[in-house]
Design an enzyme around this catalytic site. Structure first.
Site, short mmCIF file in Angstrom:
data_model
loop_
_atom_site.label_atom_id
_atom_site.label_comp_id
_atom_site.label_asym_id
_atom_site.label_seq_id
_atom_site.Cartn_x
_atom_site.Cartn_y
_atom_site.Cartn_z
N GLU A 78 0.83 -1.22 0.00
CA GLU A 78 0.00 0.00 0.00
C GLU A 78 0.86 1.26 0.00
O GLU A 78 1.77 1.40 0.81
CB GLU A 78 -0.90 0.02 1.24
CG GLU A 78 -1.91 -1.11 1.29
CD GLU A 78 -3.02 -0.96 0.25
OE1 GLU A 78 -3.10 0.11 -0.40
OE2 GLU A 78 -3.81 -1.91 0.10
N CYS A 141 -7.67 -1.88 8.39
CA CYS A 141 -6.30 -1.93 7.84
C CYS A 141 -5.78 -0.52 7.58
O CYS A 141 -4.63 -0.20 7.91
CB CYS A 141 -6.28 -2.75 6.55
SG CYS A 141 -6.55 -4.50 6.84
N HIS A 165 -1.53 -5.61 1.70
CA HIS A 165 -2.77 -6.37 1.61
C HIS A 165 -2.51 -7.65 0.82
O HIS A 165 -1.80 -7.63 -0.19
CB HIS A 165 -3.87 -5.56 0.91
CG HIS A 165 -4.81 -4.87 1.85
ND1 HIS A 165 -5.03 -3.51 1.83
CD2 HIS A 165 -5.60 -5.37 2.85
CE1 HIS A 165 -5.91 -3.21 2.78
NE2 HIS A 165 -6.27 -4.30 3.40
N1 PCA Z 1 -8.66 -6.73 6.38
C1 PCA Z 1 -9.50 -5.61 6.74
C2 PCA Z 1 -9.34 -5.47 8.24
C3 PCA Z 1 -8.65 -6.70 8.71
C4 PCA Z 1 -8.19 -7.38 7.48
O1 PCA Z 1 -7.51 -8.41 7.43
C5 PCA Z 1 -9.18 -4.34 5.96
O2 PCA Z 1 -8.78 -4.45 4.78
O3 PCA Z 1 -9.36 -3.23 6.46
#
Ligand code: PCA
Length: 193
Positions: A78, A141, A165
Protein backbone atom coordinates in the site's frame (compact mmCIF):
# COMPACT_ATOMS: atom_id res chain seq x y z
CA UNK A 1 17.90 -5.94 12.56
CA UNK A 2 14.45 -6.73 13.90
CA UNK A 3 11.13 -6.72 12.05
CA UNK A 4 7.68 -6.65 13.58
CA UNK A 5 5.21 -8.30 11.20
CA UNK A 6 1.51 -8.38 12.05
CA UNK A 7 -1.56 -10.13 10.66
CA UNK A 8 -5.21 -9.74 11.59
CA UNK A 9 -7.71 -11.92 13.39
CA UNK A 10 -10.74 -13.13 11.34
CA UNK A 11 -13.57 -10.64 10.78
CA UNK A 12 -16.91 -10.38 9.01
CA UNK A 13 -18.09 -13.72 10.45
CA UNK A 14 -15.21 -15.71 8.93
CA UNK A 15 -13.12 -18.19 10.92
CA UNK A 16 -9.75 -17.69 9.19
CA UNK A 17 -7.82 -14.64 8.07
CA UNK A 18 -5.08 -15.54 5.59
CA UNK A 19 -3.07 -12.46 6.62
CA UNK A 20 -2.43 -13.95 10.05
CA UNK A 21 -1.93 -17.48 8.67
CA UNK A 22 0.80 -16.18 6.32
CA UNK A 23 2.45 -14.07 9.04
CA UNK A 24 2.46 -16.88 11.60
CA UNK A 25 4.11 -19.18 9.01
CA UNK A 26 7.17 -16.88 8.78
CA UNK A 27 10.45 -18.24 10.16
CA UNK A 28 11.93 -16.62 13.29
CA UNK A 29 14.77 -15.13 11.22
CA UNK A 30 15.03 -14.11 7.55
CA UNK A 31 17.68 -12.23 5.53
CA UNK A 32 19.65 -11.48 8.70
CA UNK A 33 16.62 -10.01 10.45
CA UNK A 34 14.85 -11.32 13.53
CA UNK A 35 11.13 -11.66 12.77
CA UNK A 36 8.65 -10.94 15.56
CA UNK A 37 5.03 -11.71 14.67
CA UNK A 38 1.74 -10.71 16.27
CA UNK A 39 -2.00 -10.90 15.56
CA UNK A 40 -3.98 -7.65 15.74
CA UNK A 41 -7.67 -7.17 16.60
CA UNK A 42 -10.01 -5.94 13.84
CA UNK A 43 -11.19 -2.98 15.93
CA UNK A 44 -11.03 0.68 14.95
CA UNK A 45 -10.36 1.74 18.53
CA UNK A 46 -8.53 -1.33 19.79
CA UNK A 47 -5.92 -1.87 17.10
CA UNK A 48 -3.48 0.99 17.73
CA UNK A 49 -3.02 0.43 21.49
CA UNK A 50 -1.99 -3.16 20.68
CA UNK A 51 0.39 -2.15 17.87
CA UNK A 52 1.94 0.70 19.87
CA UNK A 53 2.62 -1.51 22.87
CA UNK A 54 4.23 -4.12 20.58
CA UNK A 55 6.42 -1.40 19.04
CA UNK A 56 7.35 -0.18 22.51
CA UNK A 57 8.24 -3.69 23.71
CA UNK A 58 10.06 -4.91 20.59
CA UNK A 59 11.68 -1.68 19.29
CA UNK A 60 11.68 -2.98 15.67
CA UNK A 61 13.68 -1.42 12.83
CA UNK A 62 10.74 -1.97 10.47
CA UNK A 63 7.05 -2.77 10.88
CA UNK A 64 4.99 -4.45 8.18
CA UNK A 65 1.28 -4.85 8.89
CA UNK A 66 -0.52 -7.39 6.69
CA UNK A 67 -4.27 -7.67 6.11
CA UNK A 68 -6.77 -9.39 3.85
CA UNK A 69 -8.25 -7.50 0.88
CA UNK A 70 -11.02 -9.97 0.05
CA UNK A 71 -11.92 -8.45 -3.33
CA UNK A 72 -8.39 -8.22 -4.79
CA UNK A 73 -6.66 -10.76 -7.01
CA UNK A 74 -3.01 -10.06 -6.15
CA UNK A 75 -0.66 -8.95 -3.37
CA UNK A 76 -0.74 -5.18 -2.96
CA UNK A 77 1.86 -3.16 -1.02
CA UNK A 78 0.00 0.00 0.00
CA UNK A 79 1.24 3.44 -0.96
CA UNK A 80 -1.14 5.59 1.09
CA UNK A 81 -3.35 5.68 4.18
CA UNK A 82 -6.25 8.17 4.33
CA UNK A 83 -7.62 10.04 7.34
CA UNK A 84 -11.08 8.40 7.16
CA UNK A 85 -12.93 5.50 8.74
CA UNK A 86 -15.92 3.98 6.94
CA UNK A 87 -17.18 0.50 6.23
CA UNK A 88 -20.40 -1.35 5.51
CA UNK A 89 -19.66 -3.97 8.15
CA UNK A 90 -19.04 -3.42 11.85
CA UNK A 91 -15.63 -4.12 13.28
CA UNK A 92 -15.17 -7.01 15.73
CA UNK A 93 -16.23 -4.74 18.63
CA UNK A 94 -19.52 -3.99 16.84
CA UNK A 95 -18.44 -0.44 15.91
CA UNK A 96 -19.54 1.18 12.62
CA UNK A 97 -17.85 4.24 11.14
CA UNK A 98 -19.27 6.22 8.25
CA UNK A 99 -16.66 8.79 7.31
CA UNK A 100 -15.19 10.10 10.57
CA UNK A 101 -11.55 11.24 10.51
CA UNK A 102 -8.97 9.07 12.27
CA UNK A 103 -7.12 12.17 13.50
CA UNK A 104 -9.32 15.30 13.43
CA UNK A 105 -7.30 18.04 11.70
CA UNK A 106 -4.59 15.56 10.69
CA UNK A 107 -3.16 15.15 7.17
CA UNK A 108 -5.71 13.77 4.69
CA UNK A 109 -3.16 11.24 3.37
CA UNK A 110 -0.01 9.69 4.78
CA UNK A 111 2.44 7.94 2.45
CA UNK A 112 4.40 4.81 3.28
CA UNK A 113 8.16 5.08 3.24
CA UNK A 114 8.47 1.43 2.24
CA UNK A 115 9.90 0.74 -1.24
CA UNK A 116 6.44 -0.32 -2.46
CA UNK A 117 7.30 -0.36 -6.19
CA UNK A 118 10.37 -2.51 -5.60
CA UNK A 119 8.36 -4.86 -3.39
CA UNK A 120 5.68 -5.36 -6.07
CA UNK A 121 8.31 -5.73 -8.81
CA UNK A 122 10.28 -8.34 -6.86
CA UNK A 123 7.12 -10.32 -6.14
CA UNK A 124 6.06 -10.18 -9.81
CA UNK A 125 9.55 -11.22 -10.93
CA UNK A 126 9.14 -14.35 -8.77
CA UNK A 127 5.86 -15.17 -10.51
CA UNK A 128 3.61 -13.93 -7.69
CA UNK A 129 0.74 -11.66 -8.80
CA UNK A 130 1.41 -8.22 -7.28
CA UNK A 131 0.92 -4.51 -7.89
CA UNK A 132 1.16 -1.33 -5.85
CA UNK A 133 -2.19 -0.13 -4.45
CA UNK A 134 -3.00 3.56 -4.12
CA UNK A 135 -5.06 3.25 -0.95
CA UNK A 136 -5.53 0.81 1.92
CA UNK A 137 -9.29 1.51 1.95
CA UNK A 138 -11.16 2.98 4.93
CA UNK A 139 -11.59 -0.02 7.28
CA UNK A 140 -9.32 -1.21 10.11
CA UNK A 141 -6.30 -1.93 7.84
CA UNK A 142 -6.24 1.71 6.77
CA UNK A 143 -6.77 2.73 10.43
CA UNK A 144 -3.68 0.85 11.56
CA UNK A 145 -1.59 2.00 8.58
CA UNK A 146 -2.50 5.65 9.29
CA UNK A 147 -1.63 5.18 12.97
CA UNK A 148 1.67 3.45 12.16
CA UNK A 149 2.75 6.15 9.70
CA UNK A 150 1.76 8.88 12.22
CA UNK A 151 3.88 7.18 14.88
CA UNK A 152 6.87 6.95 12.51
CA UNK A 153 6.46 10.62 11.54
CA UNK A 154 6.41 11.60 15.23
CA UNK A 155 9.50 9.68 16.38
CA UNK A 156 12.67 8.07 15.13
CA UNK A 157 11.63 4.41 15.40
CA UNK A 158 10.83 2.24 13.56
CA UNK A 159 12.84 3.46 10.57
CA UNK A 160 10.41 2.02 8.02
CA UNK A 161 6.81 0.94 8.16
CA UNK A 162 3.82 0.23 6.02
CA UNK A 163 1.13 -2.14 4.93
CA UNK A 164 0.67 -5.12 2.64
CA UNK A 165 -2.77 -6.37 1.61
CA UNK A 166 -3.01 -10.01 0.55
CA UNK A 167 -5.84 -11.59 -1.45
CA UNK A 168 -7.94 -14.62 -0.64
CA UNK A 169 -6.34 -18.02 -1.12
CA UNK A 170 -8.87 -18.69 -3.89
CA UNK A 171 -7.21 -15.87 -5.89
CA UNK A 172 -3.56 -16.65 -5.06
CA UNK A 173 -2.56 -20.00 -3.47
CA UNK A 174 -1.40 -19.84 0.15
CA UNK A 175 2.24 -20.86 -0.55
CA UNK A 176 2.53 -18.00 -3.06
CA UNK A 177 1.09 -15.53 -0.57
CA UNK A 178 3.69 -16.69 1.98
CA UNK A 179 6.51 -16.45 -0.59
CA UNK A 180 5.34 -12.97 -1.64
CA UNK A 181 5.38 -11.82 1.98
CA UNK A 182 8.95 -13.11 2.39
CA UNK A 183 10.04 -11.34 -0.80
CA UNK A 184 8.47 -8.11 0.46
CA UNK A 185 10.43 -8.46 3.71
CA UNK A 186 13.64 -9.13 1.76
CA UNK A 187 13.21 -5.86 -0.17
CA UNK A 188 12.62 -4.03 3.12
CA UNK A 189 15.75 -5.65 4.62
CA UNK A 190 17.78 -4.49 1.60
CA UNK A 191 16.41 -0.95 2.01
CA UNK A 192 17.53 -0.92 5.65
CA UNK A 193 21.04 -2.27 5.12
N1 PCA B 1 -8.66 -6.73 6.38
C1 PCA B 1 -9.50 -5.61 6.74
C2 PCA B 1 -9.34 -5.47 8.24
C3 PCA B 1 -8.65 -6.70 8.71
C4 PCA B 1 -8.19 -7.38 7.48
O1 PCA B 1 -7.51 -8.41 7.43
C5 PCA B 1 -9.18 -4.34 5.96
O2 PCA B 1 -8.78 -4.45 4.78
O3 PCA B 1 -9.36 -3.23 6.46
Amino acid sequence: MRFLVTGFEPFGGETRNVSWEAVRALPAALFGAEIVTARLPVEYDGVMPVLLSLMEAEDPDAVLCVGLAANRDCLTPERRAVNRMASKIADNAGVFRDGQPILPGGPESLFSDLPVEKMAEAMSAAGIPARVSGSAGTFVCNRVMYGLLSAIAAGGRPRLGGFLHVPRETAVPFPQICRGLEIGLQVIAEALS
